[in-house]
Design an enzyme around this catalytic site. Structure first.
Site, PDB file in Angstrom:
ATOM      1  N   CYS A   1      -0.483   2.918  -4.777  1.00  0.00           N
ATOM      2  CA  CYS A   1      -1.107   4.233  -4.793  1.00  0.00           C
ATOM      3  C   CYS A   1      -0.100   5.340  -4.505  1.00  0.00           C
ATOM      4  CB  CYS A   1      -2.237   4.297  -3.769  1.00  0.00           C
ATOM      5  SG  CYS A   1      -3.657   3.271  -4.171  1.00  0.00           S
TER       6      CYS A   1
ATOM      7  N   HIS B   1       0.841  -1.186   0.000  1.00  0.00           N
ATOM      8  CA  HIS B   1       0.000   0.000   0.000  1.00  0.00           C
ATOM      9  C   HIS B   1       0.880   1.241   0.000  1.00  0.00           C
ATOM     10  CE1 HIS B   1      -3.826  -1.940   0.371  1.00  0.00           C
ATOM     11  NE2 HIS B   1      -3.560  -2.496   1.540  1.00  0.00           N
TER      12      HIS B   1
END
Length: 450
Positions: free
Chosen positions: A318, A271
């Site tokens: 991301c 992440h």
């Protein structure tokens, strides 16, 4: 009376016992686990293992099962050439991977007092009759080919992955490319055994179990298959914390594997997000670090073994928490209907982000930093097939790496990813930074000059 002839290498009775029982040993042992254990035990080097896997064109006349059996047989026969201690090391390896029947079969050729006066910790745990062993899945079966580490668990020895992962055919080169790049030049990519090193870290689990990266194991398998076809040495890891990651990074980039390699690729899947303009990376313990700290590791002073070599860093996560919904193509004609995605036709997806709550960038040479998106936006991962970017990258590489340089591969990947949409119409656009990557990089799969 003549004195007994001095034997050199593995004792004859051991060699003959392996050869006599070759088919039984193949049947009673798991090839992938045995191959990995033989490398870890030092019975074989990675290069030796690859030599046993190279059937010199025979696979064209064999089905997949027959190829695996032949590689299995060649592995065991190679061990008979590995010196006087290889037999007992093989027995120990078989016990470590729970192939107890095979271990007992090999032990049966000797008297008990000829066995080595030591026993491994794994052997103590597993030295029971086969009937007493519960058939539990191996770590590889449950978490894929990646190695995960507990919080305070040491990393252990650096061991390349030698299992076989199935995947689509990667087209092979017919030459070493570079003659058509006289102006820019090309990076050297022609070695059979030192073509490249892949460090792959795929973090799937976090303190909040709801944030597990479902489907990410597909990306590990796709990347491993691709880079095996490119003849890279592969180090795949799973859940690691921040401290373990940086120790691992140092261990790999200071190893003889990297010292001798022609190319280095790192893929970090986890992440990510952007906080106050700084891009962040999250590890399995929930700790977060600036992405720049990872890039800084590849400066010349910190990474001398990679000076003047192509370095490819892939960060397919991301870079913010915004969704890229794009803009309608029909802005010039307001009467034309706008297309609306039908939700039932689109697969379930997750984003790769951290929930939201500069210093100067050091120069890096011969480095491409690849992203799955543009700054500020999320990336997407299909719960069944894996992340958009990694899956498209592997597909484009398989189809075009035989005659196309990496930067054009990345452009084609970005185009393919840009055509995908989520249920709500969100999209993403791949990007990359060229940091002194001043030559063309051709992977030349399947073609060697050295």
């Amino acid at each position: 009376m003549q004195p007994p002839e001095l034997e050199i290498g593995m004792p004859k009775r051991h060699r003959e016992h392996i050869r006599k029982n070759l088919n039984i040993l193949v049947e009673w042992t798991n090839y992938e686990r045995l191959a990995m254990e033989c490398v870890q035990q030092g019975i074989l080097t990675v290069q030796m293992l690859r030599n046993t896997q190279d059937l010199n064109g025979k696979p064209f006349n064999m089905d997949e099962k027959d190829v695996r059996v032949e590689q299995h047989r060649r592995l065991l026969l190679k061990i008979t050439q590995r010196g006087p201690t290889a037999y007992n090391l093989l027995i120990n390896a078989l016990r470590n991977i729970n192939c107890l029947d095979a271990a007992v079969l090999l032990e049966s050729v000797d008297e008990s007092d000829s066995r080595p006066p030591f026993i491994s910790l794994n052997e103590r745990r597993t030295s029971r009759k086969s009937a007493d062993i519960v058939d539990t899945p191996s770590p590889e079966a449950s978490e894929g080919p990646c190695v995960s580490k507990l919080r305070n668990e040491p990393l252990g020895a650096l061991t390349p992955y030698v299992g076989v992962v199935d995947g689509p055919e990667v087209k092979k080169s017919k030459k070493i490319h570079g003659g058509d790049s006289a102006i820019l030049g090309t990076y050297k990519m022609q070695s059979r055994f030192n073509r490249g090193v892949l460090l792959m870290v795929n973090i799937m689990d976090y303190p909040d179990q709801n944030r597990r990266r479902i489907g990410a194991e597909k990306d590990s398998k796709s990347l491993i298959h691709l880079f095996q076809e490119l003849n890279f040495t592969i180090f795949p890891y799973g859940n690691v914390n921040q401290d373990q990651f940086f120790k691992l990074l140092t261990m790999v980039t200071s190893s003889s594997y990297v010292q001798n390699t022609e190319c280095f690729v790192m893929v970090l899947m986890t992440h990510g997000n952007s906080v106050e303009g700084k891009e962040k990376v999250e590890f399995c313990d929930g700790s977060v670090v600036d992405m720049q700290k990872i890039k800084d590791h590849f400066q010349t002073a910190k990474c001398p073994y990679l000076v003047n070599k192509p370095k490819v860093l892939m960060f397919p996560f991301c870079r913010g928490d915004e969704y890229d919904l794009g803009h309608p193509k029909n802005q010039g004609n307001l009467m034309e209907p706008v297309y609306t995605a039908q939700e039932e036709k689109w697969p379930d997806t997750q984003t790769e982000g951290i929930p939201s709550p500069s210093t100067n960038v050091p120069s890096l040479a011969d480095t491409l930093v690849c992203y799955a998106n543009t700054p500020g936006y999320v990336t997407h991962r299909d719960l069944d097939t894996g992340s958009w970017y990694i899956q498209k990258f592997c597909q484009v590489m398989a189809d075009h790496a035989h005659d196309t340089d990496l930067e054009d591969i990345l452009k084609k990947t970005s185009e393919a990813v840009g055509n995908k949409r989520t249920k709500k119409g969100s999209m993403q656009t791949g990007a990359y930074d060229n940091l002194g990557f001043n030559k063309k990089l051709y992977f030349n799969p399947g073609f060697f000059n050295e």
